[in-house]
Design a protein around this motif. Structure first.
Motif, short mmCIF file in Angstrom:
data_model
loop_
_atom_site.label_atom_id
_atom_site.label_comp_id
_atom_site.label_asym_id
_atom_site.label_seq_id
_atom_site.Cartn_x
_atom_site.Cartn_y
_atom_site.Cartn_z
N SER A 126 0.57 -1.36 0.28
CA SER A 126 -0.34 0.73 0.13
C SER A 126 1.09 1.29 -0.09
O SER A 126 0.37 2.31 -0.25
CB SER A 126 -0.73 0.22 1.00
N VAL A 127 2.13 1.62 1.05
CA VAL A 127 2.94 2.44 0.68
C VAL A 127 3.35 2.75 -0.42
O VAL A 127 3.55 3.79 -1.45
CB VAL A 127 3.99 2.42 1.36
N ARG A 128 4.06 1.49 -1.60
CA ARG A 128 4.27 1.65 -2.42
C ARG A 128 3.31 2.02 -3.83
O ARG A 128 3.74 3.21 -4.37
CB ARG A 128 5.14 0.22 -2.75
N ALA A 129 1.92 2.06 -3.29
CA ALA A 129 1.09 2.09 -4.43
C ALA A 129 0.66 3.48 -4.12
O ALA A 129 0.98 4.20 -5.31
CB ALA A 129 0.04 1.58 -3.99
N MET A 135 4.71 9.89 -7.67
CA MET A 135 4.89 10.19 -9.07
C MET A 135 4.29 10.76 -10.20
O MET A 135 4.16 10.77 -11.78
CB MET A 135 6.36 8.67 -9.64
N ASP A 136 3.19 9.59 -10.77
CA ASP A 136 1.95 9.21 -11.79
C ASP A 136 1.37 10.84 -11.89
O ASP A 136 0.87 11.17 -13.06
CB ASP A 136 1.85 8.68 -12.11
N PHE A 137 0.94 11.30 -10.87
CA PHE A 137 0.59 12.34 -10.65
C PHE A 137 1.12 13.53 -11.39
O PHE A 137 0.97 14.47 -12.29
CB PHE A 137 -0.10 12.73 -8.78
N GLY A 146 11.32 15.27 -12.09
CA GLY A 146 10.60 13.25 -12.96
C GLY A 146 10.76 13.11 -11.24
O GLY A 146 10.60 13.02 -10.29
N ASP A 147 10.56 11.47 -11.77
CA ASP A 147 10.82 10.90 -10.13
C ASP A 147 11.47 10.76 -9.63
O ASP A 147 10.75 10.29 -8.33
CB ASP A 147 10.42 9.49 -11.39
#
Lengths: 196, 196
Positions: A126-129, A135-137, A146-147
């Motif tokens: 859940s933390v990774r998600a 990053m995606d947002f 960047g990331d």
């Protein structure tokens, strides 16, 4: 498993209170029943075991600590620059300090995860998600950096939140003219996020 | 108070083990006696109360987690640039991962400090002193960046250490080509510390 969703949420919130107040060792079904003011034995009808309760606390915290959609939409109307990143991080800090109990419970969950491989696996996911969502947002919104930027900012905010919630006096006045936490959030963003 | 310093250190180390393994709630004098393999009642001869034991664990961790003076002297022979800051932060990360138990005990102490004002006061003082020492060290050595740089780097390292010790899988592969923790330490320093 009993199915009343409101009662389930109330029990999970009671578990969160117990976790933040007494630590993982104090989190028993009996303590949850007492905190929720329900008859002894109720929690055991809603959770298969302690791991199940811990997982549900984790899941519920993602909702409780999530940004308010309206506030977020308002913020995202601004130009996609460093000032906006600062505003987003201040909003995060505000949510965490308003739900201090919820975030302290998540810190207890982290320490409990070092002892329970099952919890570690689900909590890691859940933390990774959440980090990947961030990053995606950032990418989709066209915010600067960047990331890599998001990863470093995420770690610095994690450190700031840990320090501010547990030992707030450490940061008080350490950089003259920089308020805690808002001024420090701004310094983090200015240091880490490129200007454009 | 009993005065054998070696036995005191052994009891404090036993307390650290108990704290990391069972959390603050599991830290009783009886558990410390059992962990140290000494007769029941021994710990109560060395510590006035639980707060005293917690304070002594904090104090001892500063020694256990401190840099090796020879290693530090070796590192400080290099040019005072960003590469040296990276080497210093890797050395910190190495100490923390080698003494995982000691650092997890400090995280437990942080959470316990939210419940115990006396512990919060003494622990705040020791962590603040360490941060100020870091700023002073950075300045005197002529390393790139100022107090602000050290504060931001300190918070990012705190976040990285928390994540890596509790949920290491969150960071694994999140930035392709960046190893955890060493590669990430380098990214933090490159992002936060100015080139000169």
């Amino acid at each position: 498993m009993a199915g009343n969703p409101e009662r389930r949420a109330a029990l999970v919130d009671a578990g969160t209170e117990v976790l933040a107040r007494s630590g993982a060792r104090g989190l028993t079904f009996r303590a949850v029943d007492a905190e929720a003011g329900v008859p002894v034995g109720t929690a055991s009808n809603y959770f298969t075991d302690r791991d199940d309760l811990l997982r549900q606390i984790d899941a519920r915290m993602h909702t409780r600590l999530a940004p308010d959609p309206e506030v977020l939409a308002g913020l995202m109307a601004a130009p996609k620059d460093r000032t906006l990143v600062t505003a987003l991080m201040r909003d995060l800090m505000g949510r965490v300090t308003r739900d201090r109990t919820g975030y302290l419970a998540l810190l207890e969950l982290r320490l409990e995860a070092t002892r329970r491989p099952g919890l570690r696996a689900s909590f890691t996911e859940s933390v990774r998600a959440e980090l990947e969502y961030g990053m995606d947002f950032h990418r989709r919104a066209g915010l600067p950096g960047g990331d890599e930027t998001v990863a470093v900012l995420y770690l610095a905010m994690l450190g700031l939140i840990l320090e501010h919630l547990t030992l707030p006096g450490v940061l008080e006045g350490v950089l003259p003219g920089t308020g805690v936490p808002d001024g420090l959030v701004e310094r983090l963003v200015t240091t880490i996020v490129p200007e454009r």
